[in-house]
Scaffold this motif. Structure first.
Motif, PDB file in Angstrom:
ATOM      1  N   ILE A   1     -38.274  57.755  13.937  1.00 13.44           N
ATOM      2  CA  ILE A   1     -36.950  57.544  13.323  1.00 13.44           C
ATOM      3  C   ILE A   1     -36.152  56.613  14.226  1.00 13.44           C
ATOM      4  N   ARG A   2     -35.186  55.960  13.620  1.00 14.54           N
ATOM      5  CA  ARG A   2     -34.322  55.054  14.387  1.00 14.54           C
ATOM      6  C   ARG A   2     -32.917  55.626  14.332  1.00 14.54           C
ATOM      7  N   ILE A   3     -32.384  55.966  15.503  1.00 16.04           N
ATOM      8  CA  ILE A   3     -31.025  56.511  15.561  1.00 16.04           C
ATOM      9  C   ILE A   3     -30.228  55.647  16.506  1.00 16.04           C
ATOM     10  N   ARG A   4     -29.169  55.062  15.979  1.00 14.33           N
ATOM     11  CA  ARG A   4     -28.289  54.202  16.793  1.00 14.33           C
ATOM     12  C   ARG A   4     -29.095  53.224  17.649  1.00 14.33           C
ATOM     13  N   ASN A   5     -29.911  52.438  16.952  1.00 13.12           N
ATOM     14  CA  ASN A   5     -30.719  51.383  17.588  1.00 13.12           C
ATOM     15  C   ASN A   5     -31.737  51.905  18.589  1.00 13.12           C
ATOM     16  N   ARG A   6     -32.003  53.192  18.530  1.00 10.14           N
ATOM     17  CA  ARG A   6     -32.996  53.753  19.443  1.00 10.14           C
ATOM     18  C   ARG A   6     -34.100  54.406  18.613  1.00 10.14           C
ATOM     19  N   GLU A   7     -35.354  54.140  18.988  1.00 17.82           N
ATOM     20  CA  GLU A   7     -36.455  54.763  18.244  1.00 17.82           C
ATOM     21  C   GLU A   7     -36.851  56.071  18.900  1.00 17.82           C
ATOM     22  N   ILE A   8     -37.028  57.101  18.085  1.00 14.04           N
ATOM     23  CA  ILE A   8     -37.507  58.386  18.596  1.00 14.04           C
ATOM     24  C   ILE A   8     -38.780  58.725  17.819  1.00 14.04           C
ATOM     25  N   GLU A   9     -39.841  59.042  18.554  1.00 13.49           N
ATOM     26  CA  GLU A   9     -41.107  59.373  17.888  1.00 13.49           C
ATOM     27  C   GLU A   9     -41.214  60.876  17.669  1.00 13.49           C
ATOM     28  N   SER A  10     -41.905  61.235  16.611  1.00  7.06           N
ATOM     29  CA  SER A  10     -42.158  62.648  16.329  1.00  7.06           C
ATOM     30  C   SER A  10     -42.991  63.243  17.460  1.00  7.06           C
ATOM     31  N   SER A  11     -42.554  64.392  17.988  1.00  6.86           N
ATOM     32  CA  SER A  11     -43.294  65.051  19.077  1.00  6.86           C
ATOM     33  C   SER A  11     -44.301  66.020  18.482  1.00  6.86           C
ATOM     34  N   GLU A  12     -45.337  66.273  19.241  1.00  7.66           N
ATOM     35  CA  GLU A  12     -46.293  67.300  18.811  1.00  7.66           C
ATOM     36  C   GLU A  12     -45.572  68.656  18.860  1.00  7.66           C
ATOM     37  N   LEU A  13     -45.788  69.465  17.861  1.00  9.72           N
ATOM     38  CA  LEU A  13     -45.074  70.748  17.813  1.00  9.72           C
ATOM     39  C   LEU A  13     -45.832  71.792  18.647  1.00  9.72           C
ATOM     40  N   SER A  14     -45.842  71.572  19.949  1.00 11.52           N
ATOM     41  CA  SER A  14     -46.583  72.484  20.839  1.00 11.52           C
ATOM     42  C   SER A  14     -45.753  73.749  21.084  1.00 11.52           C
ATOM     43  N   ASP A  15     -46.409  74.789  21.551  1.00  7.25           N
ATOM     44  CA  ASP A  15     -45.692  76.020  21.898  1.00  7.25           C
ATOM     45  C   ASP A  15     -44.661  75.723  22.979  1.00  7.25           C
ATOM     46  N   GLU A  16     -45.058  74.852  23.896  1.00 11.94           N
ATOM     47  CA  GLU A  16     -44.154  74.510  25.003  1.00 11.94           C
ATOM     48  C   GLU A  16     -42.872  73.839  24.484  1.00 11.94           C
ATOM     49  N   LEU A  17     -43.047  72.897  23.544  1.00 13.08           N
ATOM     50  CA  LEU A  17     -41.870  72.224  22.975  1.00 13.08           C
ATOM     51  C   LEU A  17     -40.946  73.269  22.337  1.00 13.08           C
ATOM     52  N   LEU A  18     -41.565  74.208  21.618  1.00 13.43           N
ATOM     53  CA  LEU A  18     -40.767  75.216  20.912  1.00 13.43           C
ATOM     54  C   LEU A  18     -40.053  76.156  21.876  1.00 13.43           C
ATOM     55  N   ASN A  19     -40.781  76.644  22.906  1.00 12.79           N
ATOM     56  CA  ASN A  19     -40.122  77.677  23.713  1.00 12.79           C
ATOM     57  C   ASN A  19     -39.241  77.130  24.823  1.00 12.79           C
ATOM     58  N   LYS A  20     -39.320  75.813  25.046  1.00 11.79           N
ATOM     59  CA  LYS A  20     -38.416  75.243  26.057  1.00 11.79           C
ATOM     60  C   LYS A  20     -37.043  74.897  25.479  1.00 11.79           C
ATOM     61  N   ALA A  21     -36.991  74.720  24.145  1.00 10.06           N
ATOM     62  CA  ALA A  21     -35.716  74.316  23.525  1.00 10.06           C
ATOM     63  C   ALA A  21     -34.772  75.512  23.422  1.00 10.06           C
ATOM     64  N   ASP A  22     -33.484  75.247  23.582  1.00 10.22           N
ATOM     65  CA  ASP A  22     -32.503  76.325  23.402  1.00 10.22           C
ATOM     66  C   ASP A  22     -32.417  76.715  21.935  1.00 10.22           C
ATOM     67  N   CYS A  23     -32.608  75.720  21.057  1.00 10.26           N
ATOM     68  CA  CYS A  23     -32.495  76.010  19.620  1.00 10.26           C
ATOM     69  C   CYS A  23     -33.491  75.167  18.828  1.00 10.26           C
ATOM     70  N   VAL A  24     -34.149  75.782  17.862  1.00  7.76           N
ATOM     71  CA  VAL A  24     -35.027  75.055  16.931  1.00  7.76           C
ATOM     72  C   VAL A  24     -34.373  75.103  15.555  1.00  7.76           C
ATOM     73  N   PHE A  25     -34.134  73.929  15.002  1.00  5.88           N
ATOM     74  CA  PHE A  25     -33.546  73.842  13.661  1.00  5.88           C
ATOM     75  C   PHE A  25     -34.647  73.591  12.634  1.00  5.88           C
ATOM     76  N   ILE A  26     -34.716  74.399  11.596  1.00  2.00           N
ATOM     77  CA  ILE A  26     -35.639  74.108  10.481  1.00  2.00           C
ATOM     78  C   ILE A  26     -34.813  73.400   9.410  1.00  2.00           C
TER      79      ILE A  26
END
Ligand SMILES: NC(=O)c1ccc[n+]([C@@H]2O[C@H](COP(=O)([O-])OP(=O)(O)OC[C@H]3O[C@@H](n4cnc5c(N)ncnc54)[C@H](O)[C@@H]3O)[C@@H](O)[C@H]2O)c1
Length: 444
Positions: A368-393
């Motif tokens: 996705i492109r947000i404010r002229n910056r590209e962000i790539e989709s991350s792998e939905l690893s357990d680590e990504l999920l449990n390190k975040a303060d909040c997961v939005f569905i």
């Protein structure tokens, strides 16, 4: 009497078709007409899209490469970046974008540019049909004058003009394009007959209306109805959150009524190229008549405030502990890859404004492109999920690993009822009433 003025019963064959704008609407339509035996030229100014199409690669999720390949192999579909073949076509269909400008007013620039190209090549006897969603009056007041000016021909006398709104629902596998009744209109009775004849050859059902303005209004009515009803459900969800009632359960119960109730569902906010946009086209046109819709105004405001509402819910729960977020699903709805006007994108922008670190995962959206910056989709690893303060569905794509998200995430904001039936203090299901607010009794 010219072909464009032909009397009752004499309906020219739709012949060779040129489709202008090969996006979510135009590309499947072009392939559909080709499948029905028409020779179709598809014009798009985006050369990258044409290159992909020539290689048999579809960029529209609802159109498989195999379907595109079959249309190309049949020799009945030819994509091109040039308008040169316009004069060879009997019928020209426009499916170009009709977005909003920065000031939230209709942006007619794509339509004007395409109509100009067609107008300079227009020849007597052609039928020009607009499919883009737009405000009532566009066909007669915007399209016809350009065609007449550039060609020196007269609409209704030398050539025909129709309007037929596209009603596809991307990601919906239940209703194929040809199964959705096609609303058709024309500038004159002959224009209407030709427009109807074109679609009757391909679509299961056509619905004639008396003027392009009625057909244009029909489309805006449908989409405004959705915006208002979904926004109403979002307001009800906020209300139920405060009152500690599960709106989702109430909707299921209300749905059992056999009449008088159509179910709409809360969500993260209405997205896409149509539903949040088209009502503003109508509002803009209404202003020209010195009037406006209070419902559209309210629904639009509610929709625009959704990101703030969700953010507030998380801040209420986590306070200063909210520093990182993972977004599941950035497409504007389930099982599509379109992020235009997506509520998830608006939320990400809002989170970034707050200095929150954001990662996202979407199986259908690699970048996705947000404010002229590209962000790539991350792998939905357990680590990504449990390190975040909040997961939005934000989009409940088929295959969403709900159980894993519930097990791994520290706090979840579920805007789609995806976690229904799973309990836990760390789950906030929007509209379920489990927001964790203390109940105050104003009557006490
Ligand atoms: N996407 C939907 O679900 C949907 C549903 C119903 C109606 N509509 C309406 O249909 C219209 C098209 O929407 P879309 O989603 O297909 O948009 P899109 O952006 O996916 O496709 C439009 C295409 O038109 C091309 N284009 C732009 N200017 C052009 C020009 N001058 N000449 C030739 N090609 C040009 C673009 O390159 C693009 O490929 C809009 O009015 C939209 O509101 C969309």
């Amino acid at each position: 009497m010219t072909q464009a003025q032909s009397g009752p019963g004499v309906i020219p064959d739709p012949g060779r078709i040129q489709i202008v704008g090969l996006g979510y609407v135009g590309l499947p339509l072009a392939v559909l007409f080709a499948e029905q035996g028409f020779f179709v030229t598809g014009v798009d100014v985006d050369k990258k899209k044409i290159e992909l199409l020539e290689k048999g690669r579809s960029y529209v999720k609802d159109l498989a490469d195999e379907e595109l390949g079959a249309a190309l192999a049949s020799g009945r579909f030819c994509p091109t970046a040039r308008y040169d073949d316009s004069a060879q076509a009997e019928t020209i269909i426009l499916c170009v974008p009709t977005p909003l400008s920065d000031r939230l007013t209709p942006d007619m620039s794509y339509l004007h540019a395409a109509v100009y190209e067609i107008g300079t090549r227009l020849r007597p006897g052609q039928l020009v049909v607009l499919e883009s969603s737009t405000y009532p009056g566009t066909t007669s007041e915007e399209m016809v004058p350009i065609l007449e000016r550039e060609s020196g021909l007269k609409a209704g006398l030398d050539f025909n003009v129709g309007y037929s709104p596209e009603r596809i629902d991307p990601g919906n596998t239940k209703y194929k394009v040809r199964d959705i009744p096609k609303v058709v209109s024309g500038l004159t009775p002959t224009c209407l007959r030709r427009t109807e004849a074109l679609y009757a050859r391909t679509f299961g059902q056509t619905v004639k209306v008396s003027s392009p303005e009625v057909a244009e209004m029909t489309k805006l009515l449908e989409n405004t109805y959705r915006l208002i009803n979904i926004s109403f459900m979002n307001e009800m969800a906020m209300l139920c959150d405060t009152m500690g009632i599960d709106l989702w359960e109430a909707i299921e119960a209300a749905k059992t009524k056999s009449f008088g109730y159509a179910a709409f569902y809360p969500g993260p906010g209405v997205g896409g190229h149509c539903i949040p946009v088209d009502p503003l086209y109508l509002q803009w046109k209404a202003c020209e008549f010195g009037t406006k819709s209070a419902f559209i105004e309210l629904a639009e405001k509610l929709n625009r405030n959704m990101a703030d509402y969700l953010l507030k819910r998380v801040q209420d729960r986590l306070g200063n502990g909210f520093r990182t977020a993972v977004i599941y699903g950035v497409a504007y709805k389930k099982d599509i890859g379109d992020v235009r006007e997506s509520a998830a994108i608006q939320l990400i922008e809002r989170l970034l404004d707050e200095g929150i670190h954001v990662a996202y995962h979407d199986p259908n959206v690699p970048v996705i492109r947000i404010r002229n910056r590209e962000i790539e989709s991350s792998e939905l690893s357990d680590e990504l999920l449990n390190k975040a303060d909040c997961v939005f569905i934000m989009a409940d794509h088929t295959g969403i690993p709900v159980q894993r998200i519930v097990s791994e995430a520290r706090f979840i904001v579920d805007t789609r009822n995806a976690t229904f039936g799973r309990n836990g203090e760390h789950i906030y299901r929007f509209g379920s009433g489990n927001v964790g607010l203390e109940r105050k009794n104003p009557h006490a």
